[in-house]
Design a protein around this motif. Structure first.
Motif, PDB file in Angstrom:
ATOM      1  N   SER A   1       0.829  -1.201   0.000  1.00 32.54           N
ATOM      2  CA  SER A   1       0.000   0.000   0.000  1.00 32.54           C
ATOM      3  C   SER A   1       0.866   1.253   0.000  1.00 32.54           C
ATOM      4  CB  SER A   1      -0.932   0.005   1.214  1.00 32.54           C
ATOM      5  OG  SER A   1      -0.200   0.199   2.406  1.00 32.54           O
ATOM      6  N   GLN A   2       0.317   2.308  -0.577  1.00 27.86           N
ATOM      7  CA  GLN A   2       1.026   3.583  -0.576  1.00 27.86           C
ATOM      8  C   GLN A   2       1.197   4.100   0.849  1.00 27.86           C
ATOM      9  OE1 GLN A   2      -0.635   6.443  -3.357  1.00 27.86           O
ATOM     10  NE2 GLN A   2      -1.149   4.843  -4.835  1.00 27.86           N
ATOM     11  N   ARG A   3       0.267   3.748   1.741  1.00 33.32           N
ATOM     12  CA  ARG A   3       0.401   4.163   3.139  1.00 33.32           C
ATOM     13  C   ARG A   3       1.625   3.533   3.786  1.00 33.32           C
ATOM     14  NH1 ARG A   3      -4.621   2.970   6.925  1.00 33.32           N
ATOM     15  NH2 ARG A   3      -3.874   0.819   6.674  1.00 33.32           N
ATOM     16  N   SER A   4       1.871   2.257   3.496  1.00 35.48           N
ATOM     17  CA  SER A   4       3.048   1.602   4.047  1.00 35.48           C
ATOM     18  C   SER A   4       4.330   2.215   3.499  1.00 35.48           C
ATOM     19  CB  SER A   4       3.010   0.099   3.740  1.00 35.48           C
ATOM     20  OG  SER A   4       1.919  -0.520   4.370  1.00 35.48           O
ATOM     21  N   ILE A   5       4.317   2.520   2.212  1.00 38.53           N
ATOM     22  CA  ILE A   5       5.487   3.145   1.595  1.00 38.53           C
ATOM     23  C   ILE A   5       5.738   4.516   2.213  1.00 38.53           C
ATOM     24  CG2 ILE A   5       6.429   4.072  -0.549  1.00 38.53           C
ATOM     25  CD1 ILE A   5       4.868   1.920  -2.056  1.00 38.53           C
ATOM     26  N   GLY A   6       4.657   5.297   2.342  1.00 35.68           N
ATOM     27  CA  GLY A   6       4.793   6.629   2.915  1.00 35.68           C
ATOM     28  C   GLY A   6       5.290   6.592   4.343  1.00 35.68           C
ATOM     29  N   THR A   7       4.749   5.661   5.156  1.00 34.53           N
ATOM     30  CA  THR A   7       5.178   5.542   6.552  1.00 34.53           C
ATOM     31  C   THR A   7       6.656   5.194   6.635  1.00 34.53           C
ATOM     32  OG1 THR A   7       2.965   4.833   7.233  1.00 34.53           O
ATOM     33  CG2 THR A   7       4.786   4.312   8.712  1.00 34.53           C
ATOM     34  N   THR A   8       7.091   4.244   5.804  1.00 34.39           N
ATOM     35  CA  THR A   8       8.496   3.839   5.812  1.00 34.39           C
ATOM     36  C   THR A   8       9.408   4.993   5.410  1.00 34.39           C
ATOM     37  OG1 THR A   8       7.865   1.561   5.259  1.00 34.39           O
ATOM     38  CG2 THR A   8      10.153   2.191   4.883  1.00 34.39           C
TER      39      THR A   8
END
Length: 293
Positions: A137-144
């Motif tokens: 997910s883009q959310r996981s990418i953004g968080t990382t």
């Protein structure tokens, strides 16, 4: 192979949650020499503050910025009015105080906002990105990415700025730092405030994935402490790498080691801690402390 890569990617995403709290623990330790068990509770309180503002029509970005400012003030106030009474005494007493503070903050959050699950809006889209059969997910990418940026900023703070060096000097020997002309009490307040800011950022990144509850970060705090032990208290980069290692190995062990499975995967970080403490007590990236007598 696709399953293996997917597990690794998911493990990195989960590890970023642990890393967010671990970085705040490293910051407060570098600034004060203490392990702050209340860090998770302060992060949750910041997340609730941002959620409360968004529920009243404040844009998410402004709500998070406001919670960051409030967190800095809270962290500084906690150091000034509570922790200062214990910092120069027995370190074990100060640690017990932070545990009590965690319980107090969690109770206050439950009293003010109830214990019901709340949906915290995310800064990033939930849409997934697929590549070579792997979906993330883009959310996981953004968080990382946010965690990586914070990691480098924190590393740069302690390694290349006068403020970071002063914070480290105060944590190592406050008496000598005072004799050198450093404003020890003010620096301790700044250290706690900056750690609370990191907690606020962590809360805003983590809450959309876990749902917002008073005990949202209880389990993550345990994993964050494991990452701190594995990576070393003196290394922001080390604790982030250790958190990623824990997240990835936990996922792989749950799938590929039948004896562990999903029920016992929580034991993975503790096994890693045991191995690392036997081989390298200062952590994978920590510095060995030399004491002159």
């Amino acid at each position: 192979m696709a399953t293996f890569i997917q597990l690794v990617v998911d493990g990195l995403s989960t590890g970023s949650i642990y890393a967010a709290i671990a970085l705040a623990l490293v910051l407060v330790h570098q600034a004060t020499g203490l392990i702050n068990f209340a860090q998770g509770g302060m992060a949750v309180l910041a997340a609730y503050s941002a959620w409360w503002l968004t529920a009243r029509g404040v844009p998410l970005v402004l709500a998070i910025l406001a919670s960051i400012v409030l967190s800095f003030l809270l962290g500084a106030a906690v150091e000034r009015w509570l922790m200062r009474r214990f910092e120069r005494g027995d370190p074990d007493t100060a640690v017990v105080v932070t545990i009590g503070l965690l319980t107090l903050i969690t109770g206050i959050c439950g009293w003010l906002f109830t214990y019901n699950n709340q949906q915290f809006p995310s800064l990033f889209s939930l849409d997934a990105v697929s590549f070579l059969g792997v979906s993330v997910s883009q959310r996981s990418i953004g968080t990382t990415l946010v965690i990586v940026v914070v990691m480098f900023l924190l590393q740069g703070l302690f390694a290349g700025t006068k403020l970071g060096l002063a914070l480290r000097a105060v944590a190592i020997n406050p008496q000598s730092a005072a004799f050198s002309g450093l404003p020890v009490e003010r620096l301790l307040m700044v250290g706690w405030g900056l750690a609370a800011v990191l907690g606020a950022i962590a809360g805003a990144m983590v809450a959309p994935q876990l749902t917002l509850t008073p005990g949202m970060l209880d389990n993550a705090l345990v994993y964050a402490l494991a990452a701190v032990i594995l990576g070393g208290l003196s290394s922001p980069v080390g604790v982030v790498v250790a958190a990623w290692i824990i997240g990835v190995l936990e996922n792989l062990a749950a799938v590929y080691i039948p004896l562990i499975g999903y029920d016992l995967k929580v034991a993975v970080p503790f096994i890693l801690i045991f191995v690392v403490l036997v081989i390298r007590p200062q952590g994978l990236f920590g510095r060995k402390t030399v004491v002159r007598v």
